[in-house]
Scaffold this active site. Structure first.
Site, PDB file in Angstrom:
ATOM      1  N   LYS A  41       0.825  -1.188   0.000  1.00  0.00           N
ATOM      2  CA  LYS A  41       0.000   0.000   0.000  1.00  0.00           C
ATOM      3  C   LYS A  41       0.870   1.253   0.000  1.00  0.00           C
ATOM      4  CE  LYS A  41      -3.172  -2.438   3.065  1.00  0.00           C
ATOM      5  NZ  LYS A  41      -3.476  -2.642   4.495  1.00  0.00           N
ATOM      6  N   GLY A  42       2.126   1.078   0.361  1.00  0.00           N
ATOM      7  CA  GLY A  42       3.014   2.223   0.622  1.00  0.00           C
ATOM      8  C   GLY A  42       3.168   3.206  -0.519  1.00  0.00           C
ATOM      9  N   GLU A  97       7.660   2.421  -6.176  1.00  0.00           N
ATOM     10  CA  GLU A  97       7.731   1.866  -4.823  1.00  0.00           C
ATOM     11  C   GLU A  97       7.952   3.001  -3.822  1.00  0.00           C
ATOM     12  OE1 GLU A  97       6.902   0.015  -2.670  1.00  0.00           O
ATOM     13  OE2 GLU A  97       8.136  -1.778  -2.521  1.00  0.00           O
ATOM     14  N   ASP A  98       7.548   2.771  -2.577  1.00  0.00           N
ATOM     15  CA  ASP A  98       7.739   3.797  -1.552  1.00  0.00           C
ATOM     16  C   ASP A  98       9.202   3.933  -1.144  1.00  0.00           C
ATOM     17  OD1 ASP A  98       7.785   1.293  -0.312  1.00  0.00           O
ATOM     18  OD2 ASP A  98       6.309   1.785   1.237  1.00  0.00           O
ATOM     19  N   ASP A 101      14.963  -0.543   0.761  1.00  0.00           N
ATOM     20  CA  ASP A 101      15.714  -0.688   2.001  1.00  0.00           C
ATOM     21  C   ASP A 101      16.819  -1.735   1.761  1.00  0.00           C
ATOM     22  OD1 ASP A 101      16.273  -0.438   4.724  1.00  0.00           O
ATOM     23  OD2 ASP A 101      14.757  -1.867   5.327  1.00  0.00           O
ATOM     24  N   LYS A 129      17.360   3.903   0.933  1.00  0.00           N
ATOM     25  CA  LYS A 129      18.296   3.814   2.070  1.00  0.00           C
ATOM     26  C   LYS A 129      19.493   2.990   1.610  1.00  0.00           C
ATOM     27  CE  LYS A 129      14.987   3.270   5.857  1.00  0.00           C
ATOM     28  NZ  LYS A 129      14.563   2.303   6.881  1.00  0.00           N
ATOM     29  N   VAL A 151      11.137   5.594   8.714  1.00  0.00           N
ATOM     30  CA  VAL A 151      10.322   6.753   8.352  1.00  0.00           C
ATOM     31  C   VAL A 151       8.852   6.376   8.132  1.00  0.00           C
ATOM     32  CG1 VAL A 151      12.198   8.119   7.360  1.00  0.00           C
ATOM     33  CG2 VAL A 151      10.996   6.477   5.922  1.00  0.00           C
ATOM     34  N   ARG A 163       0.073   6.541   7.392  1.00  0.00           N
ATOM     35  CA  ARG A 163       0.214   6.578   5.934  1.00  0.00           C
ATOM     36  C   ARG A 163      -0.291   7.917   5.385  1.00  0.00           C
ATOM     37  NH1 ARG A 163       1.477   1.464   3.967  1.00  0.00           N
ATOM     38  NH2 ARG A 163       0.614  -0.302   5.077  1.00  0.00           N
TER      39      ARG A 163
END
Ligand code: 5GP
Length: 174
Positions: A41-42, A97-98, A101, A129, A151, A163
């Site tokens: 959902k990000g 994509e959000d 990582d 990141k 975050v 969100r």
């Protein structure tokens, strides 16, 4: 008790950066049609705002994935909870994509999508990141590179909350 969240990027800064990304992507895909694949959902807030800033014709689809195993550490074994509605064959695909990582989720996902015979598959991430990277994932378009902090906001959650924050913030832990 409410979590304390400090602002890392304000709504204005995010909007300005999305405008720049939209202009760059529109230039790169000049004369083509772009198929955006947003990861639920990000990436929903980011994907929609970005799509509005792109001037070439855009179609949108969404996919939901989750990582097996420990909830805080990405394992690289990915489960598809909701697959795409439409085939990718012959399309110029931009995965949105959000955050990247460790890269475990996207490494699996990009591999999976590349097998669907798209003309091209590129990646756009709001946040990156790089310090945390375990898998070599190439991010074609990055909003912001951030340090190794957890975050929230602008689509990113903490236990499904936050969100809807219009900014990106860091959750301060005691
Ligand atoms: P990766 O497989 O690259 O380690 O994990 C990517 C996913 O982990 C992201 O799509 C996101 O759901 C989650 N994630 C990684 N870092 C953060 C973070 O700082 N905040 C939030 N809310 N989610 C994160």
């Amino acid at each position: 008790m409410a979590d304390k969240i400090s602002v890392l990027y304000s709504e204005e800064e995010i909007t300005a950066r999305i405008k720049e990304l939209g202009a760059q992507i529109s230039k790169d895909y000049e004369g083509k049609e772009l198929h955006i694949v947003g990861i639920l959902k990000g990436a929903t807030f980011f994907a929609c705002e970005l799509a509005k800033r792109i001037t070439v014709p855009v179609t949108l689809d969404f996919m939901s994935v989750s990582s097996y195993g420990d909830s805080t550490e990405s394992s690289g074994v990915v489960k598809i909870n909701k697959d795409l509605d439409e085939p990718l064959e012959g399309r110029e695909v931009l995965v949105v994509e959000d955050i990247v990582d460790t890269g475990n989720t996207l490494s699996y996902l990009l591999d999976n999508l590349q097998k669907r015979r798209a003309s091209s598959v590129r990646l756009c991430a709001l946040l990156d990141k790089p310090e945390r990277r375990e898998k070599d994932v190439h991010v074609d378009y990055t909003g912001f590179e951030i340090p190794d902090k957890f975050v929230v906001g602008y689509g990113l959650d903490y236990a499904q909350k936050y969100r809807n924050l219009p900014y990106i913030g860091v959750v301060e832990t005691e």
